[in-house]
Write a protein that holds these residues in place. Structure first.
Motif, PDB file in Angstrom:
ATOM      1  N   PHE A  22      -6.737  -1.868  -1.281  1.00 22.20           N
ATOM      2  CA  PHE A  22      -6.409  -0.496  -1.673  1.00 22.20           C
ATOM      3  C   PHE A  22      -5.580  -0.487  -2.942  1.00 22.20           C
ATOM      4  O   PHE A  22      -4.666  -1.292  -3.111  1.00 22.20           O
ATOM      5  CB  PHE A  22      -5.615   0.214  -0.578  1.00 22.20           C
ATOM      6  N   LEU A  34      -6.563   7.040  -3.137  1.00 20.55           N
ATOM      7  CA  LEU A  34      -6.840   5.657  -2.775  1.00 20.55           C
ATOM      8  C   LEU A  34      -8.238   5.236  -3.211  1.00 20.55           C
ATOM      9  O   LEU A  34      -9.217   5.929  -2.938  1.00 20.55           O
ATOM     10  CB  LEU A  34      -6.688   5.464  -1.258  1.00 20.55           C
ATOM     11  N   THR A  36     -10.908   1.678  -3.492  1.00 28.83           N
ATOM     12  CA  THR A  36     -11.127   0.345  -2.948  1.00 28.83           C
ATOM     13  C   THR A  36     -12.311  -0.300  -3.668  1.00 28.83           C
ATOM     14  O   THR A  36     -13.275   0.381  -4.005  1.00 28.83           O
ATOM     15  CB  THR A  36     -11.356   0.411  -1.417  1.00 28.83           C
ATOM     16  N   ALA A 127     -11.596   5.670  -1.425  1.00 30.46           N
ATOM     17  CA  ALA A 127     -11.649   5.117  -0.070  1.00 30.46           C
ATOM     18  C   ALA A 127     -11.991   6.157   0.987  1.00 30.46           C
ATOM     19  O   ALA A 127     -12.412   5.810   2.088  1.00 30.46           O
ATOM     20  CB  ALA A 127     -10.311   4.455   0.264  1.00 30.46           C
ATOM     21  N   LEU A 145      -7.770   2.266   6.721  1.00 30.05           N
ATOM     22  CA  LEU A 145      -7.129   3.479   6.217  1.00 30.05           C
ATOM     23  C   LEU A 145      -6.158   4.035   7.252  1.00 30.05           C
ATOM     24  O   LEU A 145      -5.046   4.451   6.923  1.00 30.05           O
ATOM     25  CB  LEU A 145      -8.192   4.539   5.917  1.00 30.05           C
TER      26      LEU A 145
END
Lengths: 243, 243
Positions: A22, A34, A36, A127, A145
């Motif tokens: 993250f 966020l 990823t 994310a 998460l």
DNA sequence: TCAAAAGTGTTGTCACTACACCCATGG
DNA sequence: CCATGGGTGTAGTGACAACACTTTTGA
């Protein structure tokens, strides 16, 4: 033998290590969210689909080291926080061979993440709105998460997204981005200071058209660890006081 | 390649599943304390030492099923609670081969545990005063103990040690035994009832020389799960409300 | 001098603790 | 009728949310 079917026969079970990474990046509207990184699968099964960074566990590499190496290979970065998430091992999660994946989750510093390498086979995505990933990787990211959001509420992981010194407003912005909800600046300040884990640097951040805020540093030596994980990158295992 | 030494050469890494099993049993003074079953190692390495129940993961068995089977084989019991604890994989944790162990922890009902099978190679010991175990198993049990104690404070796992119906005093006794400290009966009662997870059976437990207490049942359908573990035996994964 | 964010004070609510007290039963 | 736990009432404390308010800067 308890099982009825033998989908994998006597083929050996393979052991993989994957990492959910993250970082905070501004979205189109400029607010941090966020992100990823994912890698494109270059072989069967699930060729072409996006998946979590990872690979087979080398016989002489520690689990955590394998996760950190994966992270470095896909992003060029070092993790500021790295922790084991869960081990996924459903018999049918990968077609063909039985694969057990030890999954780690990691946080990387946001400004470094901005310079992260990318390429045709590495892609950063928000994310919270993932595409359909290979295997059970969507479920894995969702769980990671959840863990991040839970942990940010009682722990002090948030600082891992920031640099060495930061203002309380910056720290609050990070937590707000992770939790996706605004926090009261006054109360946030007090809670953080009361935790005893922040250390004044003595400096202030000038330049803005308002009162210059103090800069703080995260103090890892303060107080006892809340969660004695067997392994943790930024918070080494510590003993609890004997009762 | 990052590693300097090659202690295991190219021998394949092996995957094992172990289980830390907890039950409450009266100690010599009659008060309930945590016990755990161990098995004696019947082969090298560490032959003769006591170790956690477990074994190699069969290619077609789920991780959790392997843990449950191990539990049944060593104790003859079925778990009332079963959850993944952590995966231990240090390169040098077992001499010779690289072994990665996915460890589960389990709770079994106390009155059933009293009838648990034992033998020359299975032995129950108090979980807080373990002998020296094989490999890194002491550390594993300590971590499992920490997890149990943490979880008992905010979750309702305690009922897994009890039968279907129980009084609040019985439940409190369990929690006190796990936490190793006395609790205020009045406050415990209110906290438990306020949680909404207890359901009155309408019956009372008569026979004692005092006011007969109400019997309660654990209500698994009540409210949302606090921790959406990817897998959990008694508490199936549930979605959190969207924010 | 003013907008904007830093930082402080104050009040209400809620969860939890400590502990006094009443209730119902078996002996 | 009394010892024993079951069960209720209630005041204190501390953590946290809400929000009014003062302070300090750059433009």
């Amino acid at each position: 033998m308890p099982q009825q079917t033998q989908p994998h026969g006597d083929a050996p079970t393979r052991l993989a290590v994957s990492t959910v990474i993250f970082a905070l990046r501004p979205d189109h509207s400029g607010r941090p969210v966020l992100w990823t990184p994912l890698v494109r699968r270059t072989r069967e099964p699930q060729l072409g689909l996006w998946a979590l960074p990872g690979g087979w566990l080398p016989p002489n590499e520690e689990l955590e080291a394998a996760a950190a190496r994966t992270l470095r290979l896909t992003t060029g970065l070092a993790p500021k926080y790295l922790e084991q998430l869960y081990t996924f091992g459903e018999v049918d999660r990968s077609p063909g061979v039985r694969v057990v994946s030890v999954v780690y989750w990691a946080l990387v510093q946001s400004d470094e993440a901005a310079r992260a390498v990318a390429g045709p086979n590495v892609r950063w995505v928000p994310a919270d709105t993932l595409p359909g990933l290979a295997f059970d990787h969507n479920r894995i990211v969702e769980y990671a998460l959840w863990r991040l959001r839970t942990k940010v509420e009682y722990a002090w992981i948030a600082h891992a997204f920031l640099g060495d010194a930061f203002t309380l407003a910056e720290l609050r912005e990070v937590v707000e981005a992770v939790l996706q909800r605004p926090l009261d600046p006054a109360n946030f300040r007090r809670t953080m200071l009361a935790s005893g884990r922040l250390h004044e640097t003595g400096e202030r951040l000038a330049g803005a058209r308002h009162r210059p805020p103090k800069l703080y540093r995260y103090d890892s030596s303060a107080l006892a660890a809340v969660v004695p994980e067997p392994t943790a990158h930024t918070e080494p295992m510590r003993e609890r006081p004997a009762s």
